[in-house]
Motif scaffolding. Structure first.
Motif, PDB file in Angstrom:
ATOM      1  N   PRO A  25       0.830  -1.212   0.000  1.00  0.00           N
ATOM      2  CA  PRO A  25       0.000   0.000   0.000  1.00  0.00           C
ATOM      3  C   PRO A  25       0.862   1.260   0.000  1.00  0.00           C
ATOM      4  O   PRO A  25       2.016   1.228   0.439  1.00  0.00           O
ATOM      5  CB  PRO A  25      -0.801  -0.115   1.302  1.00  0.00           C
ATOM      6  N   PRO A  26       0.317   2.372  -0.488  1.00  0.00           N
ATOM      7  CA  PRO A  26       1.051   3.636  -0.432  1.00  0.00           C
ATOM      8  C   PRO A  26       1.467   3.925   1.012  1.00  0.00           C
ATOM      9  O   PRO A  26       0.689   3.711   1.942  1.00  0.00           O
ATOM     10  CB  PRO A  26       0.046   4.675  -0.926  1.00  0.00           C
ATOM     11  N   THR A  27       2.680   4.407   1.156  1.00  0.00           N
ATOM     12  CA  THR A  27       3.250   4.599   2.492  1.00  0.00           C
ATOM     13  C   THR A  27       3.838   5.987   2.634  1.00  0.00           C
ATOM     14  O   THR A  27       4.465   6.499   1.711  1.00  0.00           O
ATOM     15  CB  THR A  27       4.365   3.545   2.717  1.00  0.00           C
ATOM     16  N   LEU A  28       3.617   6.570   3.801  1.00  0.00           N
ATOM     17  CA  LEU A  28       4.229   7.844   4.159  1.00  0.00           C
ATOM     18  C   LEU A  28       5.121   7.596   5.360  1.00  0.00           C
ATOM     19  O   LEU A  28       4.674   7.058   6.374  1.00  0.00           O
ATOM     20  CB  LEU A  28       3.159   8.877   4.513  1.00  0.00           C
ATOM     21  N   ILE A  29       6.374   7.997   5.235  1.00  0.00           N
ATOM     22  CA  ILE A  29       7.317   7.901   6.348  1.00  0.00           C
ATOM     23  C   ILE A  29       7.756   9.312   6.700  1.00  0.00           C
ATOM     24  O   ILE A  29       8.126  10.088   5.829  1.00  0.00           O
ATOM     25  CB  ILE A  29       8.560   7.076   5.979  1.00  0.00           C
ATOM     26  N   MET A  30       7.723   9.609   7.983  1.00  0.00           N
ATOM     27  CA  MET A  30       8.215  10.897   8.468  1.00  0.00           C
ATOM     28  C   MET A  30       9.278  10.594   9.516  1.00  0.00           C
ATOM     29  O   MET A  30       9.009   9.880  10.482  1.00  0.00           O
ATOM     30  CB  MET A  30       7.080  11.706   9.045  1.00  0.00           C
ATOM     31  N   HIS A  31      10.460  11.125   9.274  1.00  0.00           N
ATOM     32  CA  HIS A  31      11.580  10.778  10.155  1.00  0.00           C
ATOM     33  C   HIS A  31      12.347  12.040  10.521  1.00  0.00           C
ATOM     34  O   HIS A  31      12.726  12.825   9.661  1.00  0.00           O
ATOM     35  CB  HIS A  31      12.512   9.803   9.421  1.00  0.00           C
ATOM     36  N   LEU A  33      15.448  14.177  11.474  1.00  0.00           N
ATOM     37  CA  LEU A  33      16.881  14.090  11.169  1.00  0.00           C
ATOM     38  C   LEU A  33      17.748  14.082  12.426  1.00  0.00           C
ATOM     39  O   LEU A  33      18.908  13.667  12.366  1.00  0.00           O
ATOM     40  CB  LEU A  33      17.294  15.244  10.251  1.00  0.00           C
ATOM     41  N   ASP A  34      17.179  14.483  13.568  1.00  0.00           N
ATOM     42  CA  ASP A  34      17.912  14.432  14.830  1.00  0.00           C
ATOM     43  C   ASP A  34      17.554  13.207  15.658  1.00  0.00           C
ATOM     44  O   ASP A  34      17.843  13.139  16.848  1.00  0.00           O
ATOM     45  CB  ASP A  34      17.660  15.708  15.650  1.00  0.00           C
ATOM     46  N   ASP A  35      16.925  12.214  15.033  1.00  0.00           N
ATOM     47  CA  ASP A  35      16.554  10.973  15.718  1.00  0.00           C
ATOM     48  C   ASP A  35      17.815  10.162  16.008  1.00  0.00           C
ATOM     49  O   ASP A  35      18.549   9.791  15.098  1.00  0.00           O
ATOM     50  CB  ASP A  35      15.595  10.168  14.833  1.00  0.00           C
ATOM     51  N   LYS A  36      18.062   9.884  17.268  1.00  0.00           N
ATOM     52  CA  LYS A  36      19.224   9.079  17.664  1.00  0.00           C
ATOM     53  C   LYS A  36      18.805   7.654  18.052  1.00  0.00           C
ATOM     54  O   LYS A  36      19.642   6.815  18.340  1.00  0.00           O
ATOM     55  CB  LYS A  36      19.951   9.727  18.852  1.00  0.00           C
ATOM     56  N   ILE A  37      17.495   7.377  18.067  1.00  0.00           N
ATOM     57  CA  ILE A  37      16.983   6.045  18.413  1.00  0.00           C
ATOM     58  C   ILE A  37      16.975   5.161  17.165  1.00  0.00           C
ATOM     59  O   ILE A  37      17.522   4.070  17.160  1.00  0.00           O
ATOM     60  CB  ILE A  37      15.558   6.135  19.012  1.00  0.00           C
ATOM     61  N   ILE A  38      16.341   5.638  16.115  1.00  0.00           N
ATOM     62  CA  ILE A  38      16.320   4.968  14.812  1.00  0.00           C
ATOM     63  C   ILE A  38      16.925   5.961  13.822  1.00  0.00           C
ATOM     64  O   ILE A  38      16.369   7.037  13.609  1.00  0.00           O
ATOM     65  CB  ILE A  38      14.888   4.596  14.359  1.00  0.00           C
ATOM     66  N   LEU A  39      18.022   5.614  13.231  1.00  0.00           N
ATOM     67  CA  LEU A  39      18.703   6.546  12.344  1.00  0.00           C
ATOM     68  C   LEU A  39      17.919   6.752  11.051  1.00  0.00           C
ATOM     69  O   LEU A  39      17.319   5.806  10.512  1.00  0.00           O
ATOM     70  CB  LEU A  39      20.107   6.040  12.038  1.00  0.00           C
ATOM     71  N   PRO A  40      17.908   7.967  10.517  1.00  0.00           N
ATOM     72  CA  PRO A  40      17.170   8.261   9.286  1.00  0.00           C
ATOM     73  C   PRO A  40      17.573   7.387   8.097  1.00  0.00           C
ATOM     74  O   PRO A  40      16.763   7.136   7.214  1.00  0.00           O
ATOM     75  CB  PRO A  40      17.494   9.735   9.027  1.00  0.00           C
TER      76      PRO A  40
END
Length: 119
Positions: A25-31, A33-40
């Motif tokens: 299905p169509p997917t939208l990801i928003m991440h 850039l300062d995330d240190k838990i899951i890297l972009p």
């Protein structure tokens, strides 16, 4: 922590990154850039895999934004949260679920608090 081979195998089996197929299905990801838990880079890799399989995958990389940014009063300002909700609205509009531009805006009262509540 160093995962065992069995843990790595299980992680790969359940990871969306390694389970992309045609006709997802169509997917939208928003991440953030300062995330240190899951890297972009992981969201970028997933998006690239989705596109390679012929799927729609929109990726929004958000500057100055950390992990769990959509939680009110956690790591993001109200403006960031409102912008993210508007981007979700636009994605759903592009799929035909909504019509018109997003209407949510920041204001004197924080958008997600009940009227009259103290913050």
């Amino acid at each position: 922590l160093i995962p065992t081979p069995a843990q790595l195998s299980l992680a790969k089996q359940v990871s969306p990154l390694f389970n992309v197929h045609k006709n997802e299905p169509p997917t939208l990801i928003m991440h953030g850039l300062d995330d240190k838990i899951i890297l972009p880079v992981y969201s970028i890799s997933f998006r690239d895999s989705m596109l390679k399989a012929g799927n729609r995958c929109d990726l929004e990389l958000l500057p100055q934004t950390r992990h769990a940014f959509i939680l009110p009063n956690y790591t993001a300002t109200e403006q960031i949260v409102v912008n993210v909700i508007c981007k979700v609205d636009m994605f759903l509009t592009s799929l035909g679920y909504f019509n018109g531009p997003p209407l949510l805006r920041t204001g004197k009262e924080i958008a997600w608090l009940p009227k009259g509540s103290k913050h």
